[in-house]
Motif scaffolding. Structure first.
Motif, short mmCIF file in Angstrom:
data_model
loop_
_atom_site.label_atom_id
_atom_site.label_comp_id
_atom_site.label_asym_id
_atom_site.label_seq_id
_atom_site.Cartn_x
_atom_site.Cartn_y
_atom_site.Cartn_z
N CYS A 17 0.84 -1.20 0.00
CA CYS A 17 0.00 0.00 0.00
C CYS A 17 0.88 1.25 0.00
O CYS A 17 1.69 1.44 0.91
CB CYS A 17 -0.90 0.02 1.24
SG CYS A 17 -1.87 -1.49 1.36
N HIS A 18 0.72 2.08 -1.01
CA HIS A 18 1.58 3.27 -1.15
C HIS A 18 0.86 4.54 -0.67
O HIS A 18 1.23 5.12 0.32
CB HIS A 18 2.06 3.41 -2.59
CG HIS A 18 2.78 2.18 -3.07
ND1 HIS A 18 4.07 1.91 -2.68
CD2 HIS A 18 2.39 1.15 -3.86
CE1 HIS A 18 4.46 0.76 -3.23
NE2 HIS A 18 3.46 0.28 -3.94
N ASP A 19 -0.20 4.94 -1.39
CA ASP A 19 -0.91 6.12 -0.88
C ASP A 19 -2.34 6.20 -1.41
O ASP A 19 -2.73 5.48 -2.33
CB ASP A 19 -0.15 7.41 -1.18
CG ASP A 19 0.08 7.61 -2.68
OD1 ASP A 19 -0.31 6.71 -3.44
OD2 ASP A 19 0.64 8.65 -3.08
N LEU A 20 -3.11 7.09 -0.75
CA LEU A 20 -4.50 7.33 -1.12
C LEU A 20 -4.66 8.85 -1.16
O LEU A 20 -4.39 9.53 -0.17
CB LEU A 20 -5.42 6.72 -0.06
CG LEU A 20 -6.88 7.16 -0.09
CD1 LEU A 20 -7.58 6.63 -1.34
CD2 LEU A 20 -7.62 6.64 1.14
N MET A 21 -5.06 9.38 -2.32
CA MET A 21 -5.22 10.83 -2.45
C MET A 21 -6.60 11.14 -3.00
O MET A 21 -7.01 10.56 -4.03
CB MET A 21 -4.18 11.39 -3.44
CG MET A 21 -2.75 11.20 -2.99
SD MET A 21 -2.35 12.19 -1.57
CE MET A 21 -1.18 13.31 -2.29
N PHE A 22 -7.32 12.04 -2.29
CA PHE A 22 -8.57 12.56 -2.86
C PHE A 22 -8.25 13.91 -3.49
O PHE A 22 -7.12 14.40 -3.38
CB PHE A 22 -9.64 12.66 -1.79
CG PHE A 22 -10.19 11.32 -1.40
CD1 PHE A 22 -11.13 10.68 -2.21
CD2 PHE A 22 -9.75 10.67 -0.25
CE1 PHE A 22 -11.61 9.43 -1.86
CE2 PHE A 22 -10.24 9.42 0.10
CZ PHE A 22 -11.17 8.80 -0.71
N PRO A 74 1.17 18.98 -0.41
CA PRO A 74 -0.19 18.97 0.16
C PRO A 74 -0.68 17.53 0.38
O PRO A 74 -0.30 16.62 -0.34
CB PRO A 74 -1.03 19.68 -0.91
CG PRO A 74 -0.23 19.61 -2.17
CD PRO A 74 1.20 19.56 -1.76
N THR A 75 -1.52 17.37 1.43
CA THR A 75 -2.04 16.02 1.76
C THR A 75 -3.55 16.11 1.86
O THR A 75 -4.14 17.19 1.74
CB THR A 75 -1.49 15.57 3.12
OG1 THR A 75 -1.91 16.53 4.11
CG2 THR A 75 0.03 15.50 3.12
N ASN A 76 -4.16 14.94 2.10
CA ASN A 76 -5.60 14.94 2.39
C ASN A 76 -5.83 15.78 3.64
O ASN A 76 -4.98 15.81 4.54
CB ASN A 76 -6.09 13.50 2.68
CG ASN A 76 -6.08 12.64 1.43
OD1 ASN A 76 -6.28 13.13 0.33
ND2 ASN A 76 -5.82 11.35 1.60
N VAL A 77 -6.98 16.42 3.70
CA VAL A 77 -7.19 17.34 4.82
C VAL A 77 -7.88 16.68 6.01
O VAL A 77 -8.15 17.31 7.02
CB VAL A 77 -8.00 18.59 4.36
CG1 VAL A 77 -7.16 19.44 3.41
CG2 VAL A 77 -9.31 18.19 3.72
N GLU A 78 -8.21 15.39 5.86
CA GLU A 78 -8.74 14.65 7.01
C GLU A 78 -8.26 13.20 6.93
O GLU A 78 -7.86 12.74 5.86
CB GLU A 78 -10.28 14.72 7.04
CG GLU A 78 -10.95 14.10 5.84
CD GLU A 78 -12.47 14.16 5.94
OE1 GLU A 78 -12.97 13.95 7.05
OE2 GLU A 78 -13.11 14.41 4.92
N LEU A 110 -2.60 5.04 5.98
CA LEU A 110 -1.61 5.72 5.13
C LEU A 110 -1.55 7.23 5.42
O LEU A 110 -0.98 7.99 4.64
CB LEU A 110 -1.95 5.49 3.64
CG LEU A 110 -1.82 4.05 3.13
CD1 LEU A 110 -2.30 3.95 1.69
CD2 LEU A 110 -0.40 3.54 3.23
N ASN A 111 -2.21 7.64 6.51
CA ASN A 111 -2.24 9.08 6.81
C ASN A 111 -0.86 9.59 7.20
O ASN A 111 -0.16 8.95 7.98
CB ASN A 111 -3.21 9.37 7.96
CG ASN A 111 -4.62 8.98 7.59
OD1 ASN A 111 -5.13 9.42 6.57
ND2 ASN A 111 -5.24 8.12 8.40
N GLY A 126 -10.43 10.43 -7.01
CA GLY A 126 -9.33 10.18 -6.09
C GLY A 126 -8.44 9.08 -6.66
O GLY A 126 -8.72 8.50 -7.71
N GLN A 127 -7.37 8.82 -5.99
CA GLN A 127 -6.42 7.84 -6.49
C GLN A 127 -5.96 6.94 -5.36
O GLN A 127 -5.49 7.41 -4.33
CB GLN A 127 -5.24 8.58 -7.11
CG GLN A 127 -4.35 7.66 -7.91
CD GLN A 127 -3.14 8.38 -8.44
OE1 GLN A 127 -2.95 9.56 -8.18
NE2 GLN A 127 -2.30 7.68 -9.17
N LEU A 128 -6.10 5.62 -5.59
CA LEU A 128 -5.67 4.64 -4.60
C LEU A 128 -4.47 3.91 -5.20
O LEU A 128 -4.59 3.24 -6.22
CB LEU A 128 -6.81 3.66 -4.31
CG LEU A 128 -6.52 2.52 -3.35
CD1 LEU A 128 -6.16 3.04 -1.97
CD2 LEU A 128 -7.74 1.59 -3.23
#
Length: 1425
Positions: free
Chosen positions: A371-376, A390-394, A419-420, A584-586
């Motif tokens: 598991c690398h990352d999850l971005m909305f 920048p990262t997810n805000v929650e 992954l936060n 988003g991207q998983l």
């Protein structure tokens, strides 16, 4: 009065099997008894070796007479573990209280106990020998004239194109050879010359009238006698002289200067080659003669000197090759004849049992999920992270699992990933404290370790290894994405979907999230999901490049696993599904697990090898939920004890107890007490970022839903000992989601309000229940609530408890057990429970144990396989400790039989073999009067075979008898070694009573083989083989004379008139016994002389199949006796018998323990009576169509014809039989003259008879063999096999023994012995590549039906017709063994086959030559007279 068979006498003891046996045998075979071969009692082996101790110890070849010391031992092999340490918790066995759990833990922590038979590798047939040299690495290539003739025919160039071919050809003028004319007057004639190399390497110059060399040669010059070549221009232009050894010259002249030069260069080269080889030969001769004895050296020198004086080149050549040198050079580079045997070349390993491996964890198709990352698409800078990307805000949380759409189920546990980034994580817990579930702030207590790994290393695992037993393309990896509870899913997803101003939205979402996290941080809500296929095909090829689907918004009404499976089934038809996508991207990759993968832990967090300390990047194995099918089961080898709990649904829409119950959270705890002050056990696997083990777990919350569904999986590490108070407690909370707009959070205590409790005990009747259950919910939790769960207490108006909605079942839950120490099978559980009662000393109720034993027949087969070693060991313990109880051993063995037959039916019998070899360890019975396993089991087997009612059980016992025999053998071996009885003389190792039991067991088995063979073919064949294997083991363990008697009794149960199948059984039995690793010592290859004759060496040579011989050398005698009977039988039986003997001799020839020539000579001597056997059957080996004669070869016959040997010379028959006169004569009156050394076996008038091999087995009687029926005609394969054995004996046996033997046999037999050698030359002659190809084509035409008619026509009278008929007969037998038959003849195949046949012919010829030269030396005087 017919002689009653020995074993029949013994069967007259009372017992139904005996009566059945007698009545049937009388009916079936009243006539047979008369024809039985006389039973020879074997020698009392132990007594003989005790009496002859001195003789044996003083024998230089005592290795052939004695069993080696330390032949058998027990070794303890430590278990091969995947893990760094044992999976069993420390002091696990102490903490366990139930017998079943104790036995499981004991099984997983004990090492393997193996009985080692030191020479086991030598106890199979020749294919299993440990030597690697069965086939020579490089097969020498011999050149045969016949192949060169073929080449000649093909290129039709010249008669002389043999080895090296024609070196040079052309016109020359040759002077006539009349010495009276002076040189100058010589007349030159023009001739065409060919310079050719002969097969032996020498050169010859032939002259012809013209280029066509078909006419006869006008003269030839042998160039090995030529010493020089010089020009002589005085004689004639371009003339040259060839100077010969005997001061003689040949004069030749070329037509041009150039031609003369060419001839001179060529001839000089040849003279140089000849000189070199001559010098080399001389050198070798001197060396050899120096090594020789002085007398022979002088003799050789004298011969050489006299020859040199005579100066005759031919004589010199022969002089160099004296007898001794011949013998030495013949011995050079000799091959083992068996190396070229078709079966050795084929080395077919089918039917050989594979190596037995210990139990191991089944390794299924494994793959790594990274598991690398999850971005909305709402991103921003969070907290102190002003500089970073920048990262997810929650915070978001990922939950991965495998779903099988084809079988409609979830097939793996959940893998939770966080992954936060740290700045986002701090929104939940603040920068300094740990998660609320644990309550202890970080740093306040020392860090705890789990299996030696620090908790901090286990907090953020991002890699998981999944495994799949049954891969196929419809398996999906599903990622469920959750966020902190905030409210409605649609409302929460809206900013992510409709995003007009990203920066503004990001700030707004982040502000809300911050408030929510600080207040409701421990509650989760569903948010989105995605899926991707894993495999491309059913072979399990990973779809490495596959991508995840888009992130779909989670539908609040479709949360359950069933809903996900339904959505996945429509995955391939996107037009059907109207799913809302959240941009988003998983980024999660799937890859193969590298071979050298390290730093991995099991699903119980035990580190696997190799594992580095303090590594940060740990991978966890995710538990697979293997389909409950027998074929996927395997015996457990490691400790694992997990319970997965699934709250499924709560129905709260009709309850009136709680006014507010909408956003319902369920909290699961595992407790061991229901008192008011009891606390939850810390054994629930925590989520990432939190503590590794926690006391409670929350399911996802559905906003404003009064009938919420849950999909959470709570994983619990169960304690080793479970009792009645262990239970799961579910607490329901209404969670308040309202957020104060002023930004101040409400008071903490109003976040959650309890709205009900439910509980379920873990055990019911001592077993864990995992069915789907519906539970009532109570509004309060009084002390002692566990007792209030059953229906009676619910009906009583109890003051303590208030049920919600009238105690209706409102909560639906299910659980799944993954444990290797608890069984859910009722029958296994009750059996072990009862055994525990007996062990604790409680009074045994008669018949109670038998009831539980009988119930074991109903246990689930999966459970039986998974706990196989545990269940079997317990049964063996009951078997030995409860022998005093009537019928317990019998019923116990019946359960064993049931388990064994079930394992075979499921094709899992390899687990039984592993159990016997590694796990089974006979324990000393605790009860004083108890018997040992081998005693009890053998007795019980007799009881089962004797009871005539249950034929099904009898048949099963026969079919799977191998298991019981192997258990008995291991028990016997363990008893000898552990009780130190192995030091005792063999006769005292086992009691007389046990000997009697084994004898009775043998007698109980015999009728099932010899009478019921047609009714139960598989069962009788199996028991025949397993009994042989068992007796073979017994020869290593117990009194060998006693075992010989058992073997003798068993073989006495067969008769010469038995049907084919019984004859096969008999030889399979004998072959198995004779494959014993110490077969040679068992036959005692030594002299058994009568005392007064001991001085006379010759008199004690045992060379015939006498009763004495069969007694002294029991096994080989028995085998040869049976073979001699079998040779009078039909083809299949003969074939079987011959194969057994041949395979045994191949094994001796290649046995690395007996490679010294003296040892081989002694072994060959043991088989001398086999030669007698061949002499008895010589008429069938040397039929009248077999031998060729060198004498009557017509001049015109081609070499091809000679090699194929089908010319029919009119010569006298020379076959001697014992009844003949000294000269020998046939029944048809043909006598033989001694002086005709080339006497052939083809009688007069035999010219062009139809080939009998094509007329089948029942053709008319031939006058040559009136005593031997045509039915008994031996075919090529049989003859070749028998002759190979004969050649092995003749080649290996010592010359002294051979001479003694020749002196003992009659003159007629002596002639027949020589005839056998002639037969060998005939049958192993080299046929040439062309014939090998022809045989191959004949085989093809036969099998692919080119022309069936030609085979049914009478054989033609000319040579090629007979040849074809014979080839058709032989093709299927001979060449099919070695040629790999493709539908076209490949060059390589034919070349290889020719290589084998050429080497065989070479070796046979040399062996025959050795024997003949020794014979002529021995009988020189007699032959001259």
């Amino acid at each position: 009065m017919a002689e009653v068979r020995k074993f029949t006498k013994r069967l007259s003891k009372p017992g139904t099997a005996a009566e059945l046996r007698q009545s049937v045998s009388e009916a079936v075979r009243s006539s047979v008894v008369l024809e039985k071969t006389k039973v020879v009692e074997p020698l009392d082996y132990e007594n003989v070796i005790a009496q002859r101790k001195t003789q044996i110890y003083s024998d230089p070849l005592r290795d052939l007479l004695m069993f080696p010391m330390e032949d058998i031992s027990i070794s303890v092999i430590s278990r091969q573990r995947r893990t760094v340490q044992s999976t069993v918790p420390e002091d696990g066995e102490k903490r366990a209280q139930s017998l079943f759990v104790k036995e499981c833990i004991k099984t997983y922590s004990t090492d393997w106990h193996v009985v080692n038979y030191k020479y086991e590798d030598f106890s199979g047939d020749f294919r299993m020998l440990p030597c690697k040299s069965l086939r020579p690495e490089k097969i020498p290539n011999h050149v045969f004239e016949i192949d060169e003739d073929c080449e000649k025919d093909e290129d039709s160039s010249s008669l002389c194109s043999q080895k090296g071919g024609v070196i040079k050809q052309g016109w020359l003028h040759k002077a006539n050879v009349n010495s009276t004319i002076t040189v100058t007057m010589k007349v030159f004639k023009r001739r065409y010359f060919y310079l050719t190399q002969l097969p032996d390497g020498s050169y010859i110059l032939n002259s012809y009238k013209d280029e066509k060399n078909s006419k006869e040669s006008k003269g030839c010059i042998y160039l090995d006698a030529c010493i020089d070549v010089v020009q002589c221009p005085k004689m004639r232009r371009h003339a040259f002289e060839l100077k010969m050894l005997d001061k003689y010259s040949h004069y030749l002249a070329a037509e041009t200067e150039q031609e003369m030069e060419e001839w001179l260069i060529t001839l000089k080269k040849i003279i140089q080659i000849n000189t070199d080889s001559l010098v080399q030969e001389k050198k070798e001769t001197v060396e050899i003669s120096q090594d020789d004895e002085p007398s022979s050296q002088g003799k050789a020198e004298n011969i050489m000197a006299s020859l040199e004086r005579s100066m005759h080149p031919e004589l010199m050549k022969y002089g160099r090759e004296t007898e001794q040198l011949n013998k030495l050079s013949r011995g050079d580079g000799r091959q083992n004849l068996f190396s070229f045997d078709s079966e050795v070349q084929r080395l077919d390993f089918s039917g050989i049992e594979p190596d037995i491996k210990p139990f191991e964890e089944k390794c299924n198709k494994r793959f790594l999920v990274n598991c690398h990352d999850l971005m909305f698409n709402i991103l921003g800078q969070v907290g102190d992270n002003a500089k970073g990307p920048p990262t997810n805000v929650e915070p978001f949380f990922i939950n991965l699992a495998l779903f099988d759409v084809k079988n409609n189920c979830k097939i793996s546990a959940d893998f939770h990933v966080d992954l936060n980034p740290p700045s986002v994580r701090e929104m939940l817990w603040g920068p300094s404290s740990q998660p609320a579930t644990d309550g202890t702030p970080r740093g306040s207590s020392p860090e705890s370790f789990i299996h030696g790994i620090a908790e901090s290393q286990l907090r953020f695992i991002k890699q998981g290894i999944f495994s799949v037993t049954n891969p196929h393309p419809e398996i999906f990896l599903v990622a469920r994405i959750e966020k902190v509870l905030q409210g409605n899913i649609t409302h929460c997803a809206e900013p992510y979907i409709k995003n007009s101003d990203p920066a503004k939205t990001a700030q707004k979402v982040h502000r809300t999230a911050k408030q929510v996290c600080s207040r409701l941080g421990q509650y989760r809500m569903p948010f989105a999901w995605a899926a991707r296929p894993i495999f491309k095909d059913i072979q399990g090829s990973l779809d490495v490049d596959g991508r995840f689907s888009p992130l779909y918004k989670q539908d609040s009404s479709k949360l359950s696993n069933e809903d996900i499976l339904k959505l996945l089934s429509e995955y391939k038809k996107p037009e059907k599904t109207k799913l809302q996508i959240i941009p988003g991207q998983l980024n999660i990759t799937v890859e193969c697990v590298p071979v050298d993968f390290s730093n991995c832990i099991t699903s119980s967090y035990v580190p696997l090898k190799p594992f580095e300390k303090n590594c940060q990047n740990i991978t966890v194995e995710v538990e697979e939920f293997v389909p409950e099918m027998t074929k996927y089961c395997y015996p457990f080898t490691i400790y694992k004890n997990h319970l997965y709990v699934y709250p499924l649904q709560l129905k709260y829409d009709s309850q009136k107890t709680f006014a507010k119950a909408r956003n319902i959270a369920v909290c699961v705890e595992f407790r061991d007490s229901d008192e008011s002050d009891a606390s939850a056990l810390k054994c629930i696997y925590g989520k990432p970022a939190g503590s590794v083990f926690t006391t409670n777990a929350y399911a996802v919350v559905s906003h404003h839903n009064q009938n919420p569904e849950f999909y959470d999986e709570i994983k619990i590490e169960l304690p080793i000992h479970l009792h009645q108070k262990h239970h799961l407690l579910f607490t329901f909370y209404h969670v308040s989601c309202e957020i104060n707009t002023k930004g101040t959070t409400k008071k903490q205590d109003t976040v959650e309000t309890p709205v009900g409790f439910a509980w379920v005990p873990l055990l019911k009747d001592g077993r864990i229940i995992t069915l789907e259950q519906q539970l009532p919910v109570s509004a309060n939790l009084p002390p002692g609530y566990m007792n209030l769960n059953d229906a009676e207490s619910r009906r009583q108006p109890n003051v303590d408890i208030k049920w919600v909605d009238g105690a209706k079942p409102l909560l639906k839950i299910k659980s799944h057990l993954e444990s290797t120490i608890y069984t859910q099978d009722l029958h296994v559980h009750k059996f072990f429970q009862h055994c525990q009662l007996i062990q604790s000393g409680s009074k045994e109720v008669p018949g109670e144990l038998i009831k539980y034993l009988k119930c074991l027949h109903a246990m689930e087969i999966q459970v039986m396989i998974q706990f196989l070693p545990v269940i079997l060991m317990q049964l063996f313990q009951v078997l030995t400790n409860m022998t005093h109880e009537d019928d317990v051993p019998f019923n116990c063995t019946m359960v064993l039989l049931h388990i064994v037959s079930k394992c075979h039916e499921e094709g899992l019998d390899n687990y039984l073999r592993s159990f016997i070899k590694y796990s089974f360890r006979p324990e000393k019975p605790s009860a004083p009067q108890a018997q040992l396993i081998h005693e009890t089991l053998a007795t019980t087997m007799i009881a089962i075979l004797k009871q005539s009612a249950d034929f099904l059980a009898i048949n099963k016992l026969l079919k799977y008898s191998w298991f019981f025999f192997e258990i008995i053998a291991k028990s016997m071996a363990t008893y000898l070694l552990e009780e130190n009885k192995i030091k005792l003389p063999r006769g005292q190792r086992f009691s007389e009573a046990y000997h009697h039991v084994l004898h009775s067991l043998l007698l109980a088995i015999i009728p099932h083989v010899t009478i019921r063979y047609a009714e139960i073919p598989d069962e009788s064949r199996n028991v025949n083989y397993s009994l042989a294997s068992f007796l073979k083991r017994c020869l290593t363990l117990m009194d060998r004379g006693f075992v010989f008697n058992l073997i003798n009794d068993y073989i006495s149960g067969f008769s010469p008139k038995d049907p084919k199948v019984l004859a096969e059984y008999k030889f399979e039995f004998l072959q198995t016994i004779c494959n014993h690793e110490h077969y040679i010592p068992l036959n005692l290859p030594m002299a058994f002389a009568k005392p007064k004759l001991q001085r006379v060496q010759d008199s004690n040579l045992e060379y015939s199949l006498s009763d004495e011989y069969c007694k002294h050398h029991f096994l080989v005698g028995l085998l040869l006796r049976e073979t001699s009977i079998a040779l009078q039988d039909n083809y299949e039986i003969r074939y079987t018998a011959i194969s057994v003997i041949k395979n045994l001799l191949i094994k001796h020839a290649f046995d690395t323990r007996y490679q010294h020539k003296n040892q081989q000579a002694k072994i060959a001597q043991l088989y001398l009576p086999f030669v007698g056997l061949l002499l008895e059957n010589i008429q069938r080996l040397a039929g009248r169509d077999t031998l060729y004669s060198c004498a009557a070869m017509p001049n015109s016959a081609s070499r091809d014809e000679f090699a194929c040997g089908f010319t029919s010379p009119t010569n006298r028959g020379s076959l001697s039989t014992d009844k003949d006169t000294a000269y020998g004569s046939f029944q048809n009156g043909h006598g033989i003259k001694r002086e005709d050394s080339r006497g052939s076996l083809i009688p007069e008038g035999a010219t062009g008879f139809p080939d009998q091999s094509s007329t089948g087995e029942n053709t008319r009687q031939s006058s040559t063999r009136s005593s031997v029926s045509q039915y008994n005609r031996l075919d090529q394969y049989e003859i070749r096999s028998l002759l190979m054995c004969y050649l092995y004996i003749v080649k290996m046996i010592s010359e002294d023994t051979l001479l003694t033997y020749w002196n003992k046999v009659s003159p007629q037999k002596l002639i027949n012995i020589l005839i056998l050698l002639e037969v060998c030359l005939f049958h192993f002659r080299y046929m040439g590549k062309r014939n090998i190809a022809r045989v191959h084509d004949a085989w093809l035409s036969k099998h692919f039906g080119v022309d069936r008619k030609s085979q049914t026509m009478p054989a033609l009278r000319n040579r090629s017709g007979i040849m074809q008929a014979r080839l058709q007969h032989l093709s299927s037998l001979e060449s099919s063994f070695t040629l790999n038959h493709s539908s076209s003849t490949t060059e390589a195949n034919i070349f290889h086959q020719a290589l084998l046949e050429g080497n065989t012919a070479m070796e046979v010829s040399l062996t025959v030559l050795d024997t003949i030269s020794f014979f002529t030396q021995c009988f020189k005087v007699k032959m001259k007279s």
